[in-house]
Design an enzyme around this catalytic site. Structure first.
Site, mmCIF file in Angstrom:
data_model
loop_
_atom_site.group_PDB
_atom_site.id
_atom_site.type_symbol
_atom_site.label_atom_id
_atom_site.label_comp_id
_atom_site.label_asym_id
_atom_site.label_seq_id
_atom_site.Cartn_x
_atom_site.Cartn_y
_atom_site.Cartn_z
ATOM 1 N N ALA A 81 1.053 -1.258 0.071
ATOM 2 C CA ALA A 81 0.055 -0.046 0.160
ATOM 3 C C ALA A 81 0.851 1.240 0.005
ATOM 4 C CB ALA A 81 -0.845 -0.067 1.315
ATOM 5 N N GLU A 82 2.005 1.251 0.786
ATOM 6 C CA GLU A 82 2.945 2.334 0.897
ATOM 7 C C GLU A 82 3.595 2.794 -0.701
ATOM 8 O OE1 GLU A 82 2.990 4.700 3.255
ATOM 9 O OE2 GLU A 82 2.039 3.833 5.044
ATOM 10 N N SER A 83 4.121 1.866 -1.033
ATOM 11 C CA SER A 83 5.177 1.919 -2.297
ATOM 12 C C SER A 83 4.967 0.838 -3.331
ATOM 13 C CB SER A 83 6.665 2.161 -1.606
ATOM 14 O OG SER A 83 6.772 0.797 -1.395
ATOM 15 N N TYR A 168 -6.993 4.133 3.095
ATOM 16 C CA TYR A 168 -5.578 3.531 3.425
ATOM 17 C C TYR A 168 -5.739 2.205 4.207
ATOM 18 C CZ TYR A 168 -1.063 2.608 5.334
ATOM 19 O OH TYR A 168 0.195 1.921 5.842
#
Length: 247
Positions: A81-83, A168
């Site tokens: 999800a972050e990168s 998120y």
């Protein structure tokens, strides 16, 4: 059996003694009918003498999960999800690497290079573990704090009413319900891992890359050694008229 033990076993079997690091002829074993084993050894030698050690990112997440106690699926979900597992990712607000660490967070966790996959993933995992502990295991609150900060979670008494944070949390939980591979391999500087770390990284890399093939080759080699030993013992028995003592 680790990599060095495999070399030693091969050296003893092939009669090379202390020269077991010379792998040149291993790929010519006709009994295997293929050069798979020889290629494995050549790849190992190439990795061990290069400037870094090629390591599956999944293995780093596995190590982080074992060290922090956080479910590996949740850790991978955050990384995705972050990168999307991009080691060089940088956000517009300055978050860095796979787990998108903010400079202050990275510094507080002893990270010297936020774009180093192992340091980044380990630090992000430790940070998430602290948040889970802070919120008594409430994954939603921990993820909200990871994204928007603990201050905002405290301010709003729960998940902040930010669309980005709410999406998120939902997205990470959806990813965590899946079982997937990162599909990434990263290079770890040999100087940073030490001898023991290098050996662990090599073993992990082979488990990840070759899996059952690697294990099958070891089993075949052990079987051949047993057969060779048995033939020697049988020859000794014949030489001594069936007796059990060599004179």
């Amino acid at each position: 059996m680790d990599i060095s033990q495999m070399y030693q076993l091969l050296g003893l079997y092939s009669g090379l003694g202390s020269g077991y690091g010379l792998y040149g002829n291993y790929g010519n074993y006709n009994s295997y009918g293929q050069n798979t084993f020889g290629q494995i050894l050549k790849n190992t030698a190439a990795v061990s003498t290069s400037g870094g050690i090629s390591t599956p990112m999944d293995g780093i997440f596995e190590a982080a999960s074992k060290e922090t106690g956080v479910d590996i699926r949740l850790l991978k979900a955050v990384g995705k999800a972050e990168s999307n597992f991009n080691t060089s990712a940088t956000s517009r607000c300055g978050a860095m690497g796979v787990m998108q660490l903010m400079p202050g967070t990275a510094k507080s966790l002893g990270v010297t290079d936020a774009y180093d996959a192992r340091q980044n993933i380990m630090a992000g995992s430790k940070y998430l573990a602290k948040l889970l502990d802070k919120y008594d295991g409430d994954t939603k609150l921990a993820l909200a704090a990871y994204n928007a900060g603990s201050g905002n979670v405290a301010k709003y008494g729960g998940i902040p009413p930010f669309k980005e944070t709410q999406n998120y949390v939902k997205r990470v939980l959806e990813y965590a319900g899946e079982d997937f591979s990162t599909g990434q391999t990263v290079s770890m500087p040999a100087s940073d891992t030490g001898i023991q770390g290098q050996q662990q990284a090599l073993t992990l890399a082979y488990d990840q890359e070759y899996g059952d093939t690697y294990k099958m080759m070891i089993q075949m080699l052990q079987l051949q050694m047993q057969q060779k030993l048995q033939s020697i013992l049988d020859f000794g028995d014949d030489d001594n008229g069936g007796g059990s003592t060599f004179l």
